[in-house]
Design an enzyme around this catalytic site. Structure first.
Site, PDB file in Angstrom:
ATOM      1  CG  ASN A 101      -4.380   0.759  -2.299  1.00 12.13           C
ATOM      2  OD1 ASN A 101      -5.096   0.158  -1.964  1.00 12.13           O
ATOM      3  ND2 ASN A 101      -3.098   0.702  -2.010  1.00 12.13           N
ATOM      4  CG  HIS A 103       0.321   1.126   1.539  1.00 14.43           C
ATOM      5  ND1 HIS A 103       0.320  -0.322   1.483  1.00 14.43           N
ATOM      6  CD2 HIS A 103       1.227   1.582   2.485  1.00 14.43           C
ATOM      7  CE1 HIS A 103       1.356  -0.613   1.842  1.00 14.43           C
ATOM      8  NE2 HIS A 103       2.134   0.084   2.239  1.00 14.43           N
ATOM      9  CG  ASP A 135       1.214   3.403 -10.906  1.00 16.45           C
ATOM     10  OD1 ASP A 135       1.320   2.356  -9.915  1.00 16.45           O
ATOM     11  OD2 ASP A 135       2.246   4.454 -10.894  1.00 16.45           O
TER      12      ASP A 135
HETATM   13  C1  GAR Z   1      -5.931  -1.254   5.984  1.00 15.07           C
HETATM   14  O1  GAR Z   1      -5.001  -0.861   6.973  1.00 15.07           O
HETATM   15  C2  GAR Z   1      -5.288  -1.041   4.682  1.00 15.07           C
HETATM   16  O2  GAR Z   1      -4.639   0.096   4.558  1.00 15.07           O
HETATM   17  C3  GAR Z   1      -4.623  -2.445   4.487  1.00 15.07           C
HETATM   18  O3  GAR Z   1      -5.388  -3.145   4.782  1.00 15.07           O
HETATM   19  C4  GAR Z   1      -6.053  -2.820   5.891  1.00 15.07           C
HETATM   20  C5  GAR Z   1      -7.541  -3.274   5.774  1.00 15.07           C
HETATM   21  O4  GAR Z   1      -8.495  -2.882   6.805  1.00 15.07           O
HETATM   22  N1  GAR Z   1      -4.147  -2.630   2.949  1.00 15.07           N
HETATM   23  C6  GAR Z   1      -2.990  -3.285   2.775  1.00 15.07           C
HETATM   24  O5  GAR Z   1      -2.181  -3.283   3.735  1.00 15.07           O
HETATM   25  C7  GAR Z   1      -2.633  -3.026   1.261  1.00 15.07           C
HETATM   26  N2  GAR Z   1      -1.197  -3.502   0.903  1.00 15.07           N
HETATM   27  P1  GAR Z   1      -9.923  -3.017   6.539  1.00 15.07           P
HETATM   28  O6  GAR Z   1     -10.261  -4.432   5.787  1.00 15.07           O
HETATM   29  O7  GAR Z   1     -10.457  -3.022   8.363  1.00 15.07           O
HETATM   30  O8  GAR Z   1     -10.546  -1.831   5.820  1.00 15.07           O
END
Ligand code: GAR
Length: 186
Positions: A101, A103, A135
């Site tokens: 993942n 984050h 996990d």
């Molecule tokens: C990313 O910054 C990712 O880290 C976050 O959503 C964005 C997706 O951007 N994810 C979370 O916040 C998960 N908790 P994208 O769709 O342009 O790749």
């Protein structure tokens, strides 16, 4: 390395993987938990198979998790990438696949769906992004890599998130390339 990528939104991290021409990475399927995502559209523009698997279309969360696992398994990936996928994966899925993942905060600080907003609200001066194994917890798995980003005066969540995502895309491609080159994690 055959990758299944899960998205919920714009899919710029997915795009970075698709554009990583020299890397030994092949996106074999892109799945979303909702209709109409730009991420799925990006995959379709590259001729990559896609699916949508929505929680409300299933009787239970476990049914959704098992259906998601079946849809992904049909494409036989080596690794699953959660790239802006805003759902917690359940036991059936995590038993079937290794999942990475990305984050938008420096874990273990600011886990969850609002990592950028929460970091800004706390008043930190440095935040960033984290790539980690998934996990059963929420953003709790072993950290693979991180990049730091300074919070600038006048940043709001949108401006800060944009700068984090610039770092995040490079980090994700680097991590996946390293995992493709050294398969000892399998
Ligand atoms: C990313 O910054 C990712 O880290 C976050 O959503 C964005 C997706 O951007 N994810 C979370 O916040 C998960 N908790 P994208 O769709 O342009 O790749």
């Amino acid at each position: 390395m055959r990758l299944a990528v899960l998205v919920s939104g714009s899919g710029t991290n997915l795009q970075a993987v698709l554009d990583a021409g020299d890397a030994p990475l092949e996106v074999v399927v892109v799945g979303a938990d909702r209709d109409g995502t730009r991420g799925v559209e990006r995959a379709q523009e590259h001729g990559i198979p896609t699916f949508v698997c929505r929680v409300p279309d299933h009787d239970t969360r476990a049914d959704w998790d098992a259906a998601l696992a079946r849809l992904v398994a049909a494409h036989d990936p080596d690794l699953v990438v959660s790239a802006g996928f805003m759902k917690v994966l359940g036991p059936a899925f995590l038993e079937a696949f290794r999942v990475v993942n990305t984050h938008p905060a420096l874990l273990p600080s600011f886990p969850g769906a609002h990592g950028v907003r929460d970091a800004l609200a706390h008043g930190v001066k440095v935040t960033g992004c984290t790539c980690h194994w998934v996990d059963a917890g929420v953003d709790t798995g072993p950290i693979i890599d991180q990049r730091a980003v300074r919070v600038e005066d006048g940043d709001d969540a949108a401006s800060l998130h944009e700068r984090i995502k610039e770092q995040e895309r490079g980090m994700l491609v680097d991590v996946l390339t390293r995992l493709a080159q050294d398969r000892s994690w399998r």
